[in-house]
Design a protein around this motif. Structure first.
Motif, PDB file in Angstrom:
ATOM      1  N   LEU A 231       0.832  -1.208   0.000  1.00  0.00           N
ATOM      2  CA  LEU A 231       0.000   0.000   0.000  1.00  0.00           C
ATOM      3  C   LEU A 231       0.868   1.260   0.000  1.00  0.00           C
ATOM      4  CD1 LEU A 231      -2.924  -0.858   2.467  1.00  0.00           C
ATOM      5  CD2 LEU A 231      -3.088  -0.433   0.002  1.00  0.00           C
ATOM      6  N   ASN A 232       1.945   1.212   0.771  1.00  0.00           N
ATOM      7  CA  ASN A 232       2.864   2.343   0.799  1.00  0.00           C
ATOM      8  C   ASN A 232       3.523   2.550  -0.571  1.00  0.00           C
ATOM      9  OD1 ASN A 232       4.401   4.392   2.401  1.00  0.00           O
ATOM     10  ND2 ASN A 232       6.124   3.106   1.802  1.00  0.00           N
ATOM     11  N   LEU A 233       3.859   1.446  -1.246  1.00  0.00           N
ATOM     12  CA  LEU A 233       4.420   1.557  -2.592  1.00  0.00           C
ATOM     13  C   LEU A 233       3.419   2.162  -3.569  1.00  0.00           C
ATOM     14  CD1 LEU A 233       6.315  -1.861  -2.969  1.00  0.00           C
ATOM     15  CD2 LEU A 233       7.304   0.403  -2.543  1.00  0.00           C
ATOM     16  N   TRP A 234       2.154   1.737  -3.466  1.00  0.00           N
ATOM     17  CA  TRP A 234       1.118   2.304  -4.324  1.00  0.00           C
ATOM     18  C   TRP A 234       0.967   3.806  -4.085  1.00  0.00           C
ATOM     19  CZ3 TRP A 234      -0.647   0.533  -8.613  1.00  0.00           C
ATOM     20  CH2 TRP A 234      -0.857  -0.825  -8.824  1.00  0.00           C
ATOM     21  N   MET A 235       0.989   4.225  -2.818  1.00  0.00           N
ATOM     22  CA  MET A 235       0.842   5.646  -2.511  1.00  0.00           C
ATOM     23  C   MET A 235       2.009   6.454  -3.069  1.00  0.00           C
ATOM     24  SD  MET A 235      -0.889   5.827   1.293  1.00  0.00           S
ATOM     25  CE  MET A 235       0.268   4.729   2.103  1.00  0.00           C
ATOM     26  N   ASP A 236       3.224   5.898  -2.955  1.00  0.00           N
ATOM     27  CA  ASP A 236       4.394   6.575  -3.522  1.00  0.00           C
ATOM     28  C   ASP A 236       4.274   6.677  -5.032  1.00  0.00           C
ATOM     29  OD1 ASP A 236       5.526   6.890  -1.043  1.00  0.00           O
ATOM     30  OD2 ASP A 236       6.869   5.151  -1.221  1.00  0.00           O
ATOM     31  N   TRP A 237       3.766   5.616  -5.658  1.00  0.00           N
ATOM     32  CA  TRP A 237       3.619   5.614  -7.109  1.00  0.00           C
ATOM     33  C   TRP A 237       2.612   6.666  -7.563  1.00  0.00           C
ATOM     34  CZ3 TRP A 237      -0.292   4.425 -10.702  1.00  0.00           C
ATOM     35  CH2 TRP A 237       0.136   4.199 -12.016  1.00  0.00           C
ATOM     36  N   PHE A 238       1.470   6.754  -6.884  1.00  0.00           N
ATOM     37  CA  PHE A 238       0.462   7.748  -7.247  1.00  0.00           C
ATOM     38  C   PHE A 238       0.961   9.168  -6.984  1.00  0.00           C
ATOM     39  CE2 PHE A 238      -2.648   4.179  -6.906  1.00  0.00           C
ATOM     40  CZ  PHE A 238      -3.194   4.304  -8.180  1.00  0.00           C
ATOM     41  N   ARG A 239       1.716   9.351  -5.897  1.00  0.00           N
ATOM     42  CA  ARG A 239       2.285  10.674  -5.626  1.00  0.00           C
ATOM     43  C   ARG A 239       3.261  11.092  -6.720  1.00  0.00           C
ATOM     44  NH1 ARG A 239       2.056   9.347   0.105  1.00  0.00           N
ATOM     45  NH2 ARG A 239       4.094   8.294  -0.067  1.00  0.00           N
ATOM     46  N   GLU A 240       4.075  10.123  -7.154  1.00  0.00           N
ATOM     47  CA  GLU A 240       5.040  10.420  -8.212  1.00  0.00           C
ATOM     48  C   GLU A 240       4.328  10.740  -9.520  1.00  0.00           C
ATOM     49  OE1 GLU A 240       8.663  10.956 -10.197  1.00  0.00           O
ATOM     50  OE2 GLU A 240       8.132  10.957  -8.063  1.00  0.00           O
ATOM     51  N   ARG A 241       3.275  10.006  -9.841  1.00  0.00           N
ATOM     52  CA  ARG A 241       2.489  10.288 -11.046  1.00  0.00           C
ATOM     53  C   ARG A 241       1.851  11.671 -10.982  1.00  0.00           C
ATOM     54  NH1 ARG A 241       2.489   7.062 -15.589  1.00  0.00           N
ATOM     55  NH2 ARG A 241       0.253   7.380 -15.844  1.00  0.00           N
ATOM     56  N   SER A 242       1.330  12.012  -9.808  1.00  0.00           N
ATOM     57  CA  SER A 242       0.720  13.326  -9.622  1.00  0.00           C
ATOM     58  C   SER A 242       1.752  14.441  -9.786  1.00  0.00           C
ATOM     59  CB  SER A 242       0.071  13.405  -8.243  1.00  0.00           C
ATOM     60  OG  SER A 242      -0.470  14.673  -8.010  1.00  0.00           O
ATOM     61  N   ARG A 243       2.947  14.233  -9.222  1.00  0.00           N
ATOM     62  CA  ARG A 243       4.006  15.242  -9.319  1.00  0.00           C
ATOM     63  C   ARG A 243       4.418  15.451 -10.767  1.00  0.00           C
ATOM     64  NH1 ARG A 243       9.311  15.399  -9.768  1.00  0.00           N
ATOM     65  NH2 ARG A 243       9.474  13.131  -9.827  1.00  0.00           N
ATOM     66  N   ARG A 244       4.532  14.355 -11.516  1.00  0.00           N
ATOM     67  CA  ARG A 244       4.905  14.473 -12.927  1.00  0.00           C
ATOM     68  C   ARG A 244       3.821  15.181 -13.725  1.00  0.00           C
ATOM     69  NH1 ARG A 244       7.459   8.485 -14.367  1.00  0.00           N
ATOM     70  NH2 ARG A 244       9.243   8.606 -12.930  1.00  0.00           N
ATOM     71  N   GLY A 245       2.556  14.874 -13.379  1.00  0.00           N
ATOM     72  CA  GLY A 245       1.449  15.544 -14.056  1.00  0.00           C
ATOM     73  C   GLY A 245       1.448  17.034 -13.819  1.00  0.00           C
TER      74      GLY A 245
END
Length: 250
Positions: A231-245
């Motif tokens: 779950l922590n990995l998923w949250m990091d992944w979504f945060r990174e996607r959001s930052r790139r967006g």
């Protein structure tokens, strides 16, 4: 053929020596030019690679060839014991790695000690229950190859573009695969084990209560930690996607 294999079955010390040689090969040859910290971490990942997929293949073979009837309290078959010994040796070797190089990593050390407790009591004390333990071993190690290749790539992604690309390529499939295997299938198997043992089906001299209760405590804790980790990995992944967006918008 299988009878011949069992006659030649290595013991835990022999398997341990094999994993020690694999670790030394990784440390002194494969990763000899890496910086010290990454060299140690990568060697542990390499060791895990040498265990994970072979353990899955061996466990599946042991499960499919097990005498019938099969249950979570069945007596350990001969080759099931071999697989338990194989994995016991791996966890002993990796535990040694953590105790020497990362003695403050309490989470991993505790995980390895708890896993060794389950394997050792199943193999050498209770002599029953390997069927259940090996089902969980398959679920635990089937993601090992993807996880360890991704982890090794992660160690070099800051200074190697190819490693960064491999890390990005593997991350999403690994998260999805791990979530299904550990979060869904693992939880289902653990639930079925709990219902089976709590029903009294393993009572008597098959699997004593102290054994299955302690196994369930360890296994449930491991599943919960695995779910929290992914779950922590998923949250990091979504945060990174959001930052790139957000960067693209700017």
């Amino acid at each position: 053929m299988e009878a011949l294999l069992l006659l030649l079955t290595p013991t835990v010390p022999t398997f341990f020596l094999m994993f020690l040689l694999v670790y030394l090969f990784a440390f002194f040859l494969v990763f000899r030019n890496w910086d010290p910290k990454h060299r140690r971490e990568a060697s542990s990942c390499f060791l895990s690679l040498s265990h994970g997929t072979p353990a899955v293949i061996m466990a599946v073979h042991a499960l499919t060839r097990a005498p019938t009837p099969r249950s979570f309290a069945s007596p350990n078959a001969a080759f099931q014991n071999v697989v338990l010994e194989f994995s016991t040796a791996y966890f002993l070797m990796d535990l040694l790695h953590y105790m020497v190089f990362f003695p403050n990593d309490i989470l991993f050390i505790s995980h390895h000690l708890a896993t060794l407790y389950v394997f050792a009591t199943c193999r050498f004390v209770v002599h029953h229950g390997a069927f259940a333990i090996l089902v969980l071993l398959v679920l635990a190690e089937v993601t090992s190859s993807c996880q360890n290749v991704r982890s090794i790539a992660s160690l070099r992604r800051a200074d190697a573009p190819a490693a960064a690309k491999l890390y990005e390529f593997l991350s999403l499939p690994f998260y999805a695969f791990y979530s299904v295997v550990r979060g869904i299938l693992g939880t289902l198997v653990v639930y079925k084990m709990g219902v089976f043992y709590a029903s009294g089906a393993a009572a008597g001299n098959m699997i004593p209560k102290w054994a299955w209760v302690s196994w369930m405590v360890v296994i449930v804790a491991a599943i919960l930690v695995s779910i929290l980790w992914v779950l922590n990995l998923w949250m990091d992944w979504f945060r990174e996607r959001s930052r790139r967006g957000q960067k693209k918008v700017k």
